[in-house]
Motif scaffolding. Sequence first.
Motif, PDB file in Angstrom:
ATOM      1  N   UNK A  96       0.854  -1.183   0.000  1.00  0.00           N
ATOM      2  CA  UNK A  96       0.000   0.000   0.000  1.00  0.00           C
ATOM      3  C   UNK A  96       0.890   1.233   0.000  1.00  0.00           C
ATOM      4  N   UNK A  97       0.490   2.227  -0.775  1.00  0.00           N
ATOM      5  CA  UNK A  97       1.124   3.544  -0.730  1.00  0.00           C
ATOM      6  C   UNK A  97       0.043   4.553  -0.378  1.00  0.00           C
ATOM      7  N   UNK A  98       0.272   5.340   0.664  1.00  0.00           N
ATOM      8  CA  UNK A  98      -0.684   6.365   1.090  1.00  0.00           C
ATOM      9  C   UNK A  98      -0.056   7.737   0.911  1.00  0.00           C
ATOM     10  N   UNK A  99      -0.797   8.633   0.295  1.00  0.00           N
ATOM     11  CA  UNK A  99      -0.317   9.998   0.076  1.00  0.00           C
ATOM     12  C   UNK A  99      -1.354  10.976   0.591  1.00  0.00           C
ATOM     13  N   UNK A 100      -0.925  12.122   1.106  1.00  0.00           N
ATOM     14  CA  UNK A 100      -1.895  13.118   1.578  1.00  0.00           C
ATOM     15  C   UNK A 100      -2.644  13.790   0.439  1.00  0.00           C
ATOM     16  N   UNK A 101      -2.048  13.829  -0.753  1.00  0.00           N
ATOM     17  CA  UNK A 101      -2.700  14.439  -1.908  1.00  0.00           C
ATOM     18  C   UNK A 101      -2.991  13.407  -2.981  1.00  0.00           C
ATOM     19  N   UNK A 102      -3.036  13.863  -4.216  1.00  0.00           N
ATOM     20  CA  UNK A 102      -3.358  12.985  -5.330  1.00  0.00           C
ATOM     21  C   UNK A 102      -2.137  12.201  -5.779  1.00  0.00           C
ATOM     22  N   UNK A 103      -2.381  10.969  -6.135  1.00  0.00           N
ATOM     23  CA  UNK A 103      -1.338  10.062  -6.596  1.00  0.00           C
ATOM     24  C   UNK A 103      -1.895   9.318  -7.792  1.00  0.00           C
ATOM     25  N   UNK A 104      -1.086   9.132  -8.848  1.00  0.00           N
ATOM     26  CA  UNK A 104      -1.627   8.498 -10.038  1.00  0.00           C
ATOM     27  C   UNK A 104      -0.579   7.813 -10.875  1.00  0.00           C
ATOM     28  N   UNK A 105      -0.942   7.636 -12.157  1.00  0.00           N
ATOM     29  CA  UNK A 105      -0.092   6.870 -13.072  1.00  0.00           C
ATOM     30  C   UNK A 105       1.252   7.547 -13.306  1.00  0.00           C
ATOM     31  N   UNK A 106       1.297   8.857 -13.234  1.00  0.00           N
ATOM     32  CA  UNK A 106       2.563   9.534 -13.465  1.00  0.00           C
ATOM     33  C   UNK A 106       3.616   9.134 -12.466  1.00  0.00           C
ATOM     34  N   UNK A 107       3.225   8.992 -11.199  1.00  0.00           N
ATOM     35  CA  UNK A 107       4.181   8.604 -10.165  1.00  0.00           C
ATOM     36  C   UNK A 107       4.415   7.095 -10.166  1.00  0.00           C
TER      37      UNK A 107
END
Length: 207
Positions: A96-107
């Motif tokens: 699992x990866x949790x981010x405070x903002x948006x996370x998507x295919x680019x990362x």
Amino acid sequence: FGTRPDGSRLALVLDLQAEYQDPLTGLEDRRALALDAASAPVGTLALLDVDGFKEVNDTLGHEAGDAALCALAKLLAAAAPGWGARAYRLGGDEFVVCAPGRLGAGELGRVQAQFARHLAAQVPGPRPRGAAPRSFSYGLAAAPEDGCTLSELLRSADARLAGVKKRRRGTQAAQVARAQEQPAARPAEGPALLWPALTWLPLRKNA
């Protein structure tokens, strides 16, 4: 502190970090994820698992499978801070990866490409033409539209992950079927033979 039978005092020092750490990969575990999610809001949660993980275990053994998990954990641990995120191992080949903002295919796409190269070096072999490389699949869930609690976000991400893997299996199965249906290549033909033009002459009577 504790007291020994002889009356002396004994101090016990606990490594709390180790209590919430996955012993194989060194990432934080499921309990750490629950504590972090309770103390800070989650913007985006990515649930991922390794494509072809059973193939790695069956082909090269569980030691190679463990090495693949550690390689992915290392990539995620290196990339996540740059996204303001944290990476966890739930167990098995699930992360699992949790981010405070948006996370998507680019990362996540960049990490996928790096991990695909690692697995390709571990498990070489032919693949259907055009098939996606073995790497990892992931499902994303964002708060609040996909849920506000950790359990709700995990369910949403799991459903999306299942859909991604189903579509990928269908695409690769179709690619294999097309490859099997292609007719065998015919041997190359040589240059065409050019015949001289024939001129028919009238028959002459013998003298």
